[in-house]
Design an enzyme around this catalytic site. Structure first.
Site, PDB file in Angstrom:
ATOM      1  N   LYS A 105       1.590   0.198  -1.782  1.00 42.36           N
ATOM      2  CA  LYS A 105       2.856   0.374  -1.078  1.00 42.36           C
ATOM      3  C   LYS A 105       2.616   0.445   0.427  1.00 42.36           C
ATOM      4  O   LYS A 105       1.731   1.155   0.892  1.00 42.36           O
ATOM      5  CB  LYS A 105       3.520   1.671  -1.577  1.00 42.36           C
ATOM      6  N   HIS A 107       5.168   1.157   2.709  1.00 43.34           N
ATOM      7  CA  HIS A 107       6.223   1.920   3.377  1.00 43.34           C
ATOM      8  C   HIS A 107       6.300   3.312   2.751  1.00 43.34           C
ATOM      9  O   HIS A 107       5.612   3.597   1.779  1.00 43.34           O
ATOM     10  CB  HIS A 107       7.575   1.198   3.257  1.00 43.34           C
TER      11      HIS A 107
END
Length: 220
Positions: A105, A107
């Protein structure tokens, strides 16, 4: 030895359409007459029951002598979650768990791990479904070692297929022990499944195929 507890687990897997018989191909490319797909557990009762089997195996082999539990994506995620819940409900052993994302990921909090953040020196146990060729273990260890300087001594699985690994004279589980120092504990083995079918008496054709497969790929 086929105990009542093992028979109970085999019947549970069969009723849940997790242990199936027919013609399948394993992740390692082997044609097999039986297949274990824990992805077919799909109800609250099933996952709660499965968690109890894993928790009993963990309690028997480790007690509470570990710091956290890791479930490799994807099938290890619900397994580790269920085992963690059952350990607390059944034995009041409250341990953190975590798992990885297949895609990192970029963010929010970022990273590839979800849940507990392992620390240097942590004793981690791995919760998985089955081991055939050991590919998943070899993918998992770098993930854990990159997260922290952890210690991994034990792994818990549903079924030990007892299959040869890269060395035709050794099982994958033997290789995992030699390469990583990990003891693999299984709720049942392929021998237990074979013995169960033999005792049942109504699986003649499958028994023959199981015997041929075991003679070709298994080391006992």
């Amino acid at each position: 030895m086929l105990t009542e507890k093992k028979k109970e687990f085999i019947e549970f897997m069969m009723e849940s359409d997790v242990l199936r018989f027919g013609d399948f191909v394993t992740k390692s490319g082997r044609n097999t007459p039986y297949f274990v797909n824990t992805g077919n557990f799909r109800t609250g009762k099933q996952i709660a029951t499965l968690g109890k089997f894993y928790a009993a195996l963990i309690k028997e082999n480790c007690g509470d002598n570990f710091d956290c539990m890791f479930g490799p994506a994807y099938k290890g995620i619900p397994l580790a979650t269920a085992a963690a819940g059952a350990l607390y409900n059944e034995y009041k052993i409250d341990k953190p768990y975590f798992f990885n994302r297949k895609e990192e990921k970029d963010h929010g909090e970022g990273g590839s791990l979800v849940g507990y953040k392992p620390q240097d020196g942590d004793k981690v146990i791995i919760i998985e479904d089955v081991i055939t060729a050991g590919t998943a273990v070899r993918e998992t260890m770098p993930i854990l070692k990159n997260a922290a300087n952890v210690e991994v001594k034990d792994m818990f699985i549903s079924v030990n297929r007892c299959e040869v690994g890269q060395n035709p004279e050794k099982t994958t589980i033997m290789e995992v022990m030699e390469d990583f120092g990990i003891n693999v504990h299984a709720i049942i083995t392929v021998q237990d499944i074979y013995e169960y079918l033999k005792q049942d008496g109504s699986y003649g054709d499958i028994l023959t195929k199981m015997k041929e497969y075991m003679d070709t790929y298994c080391v006992f």
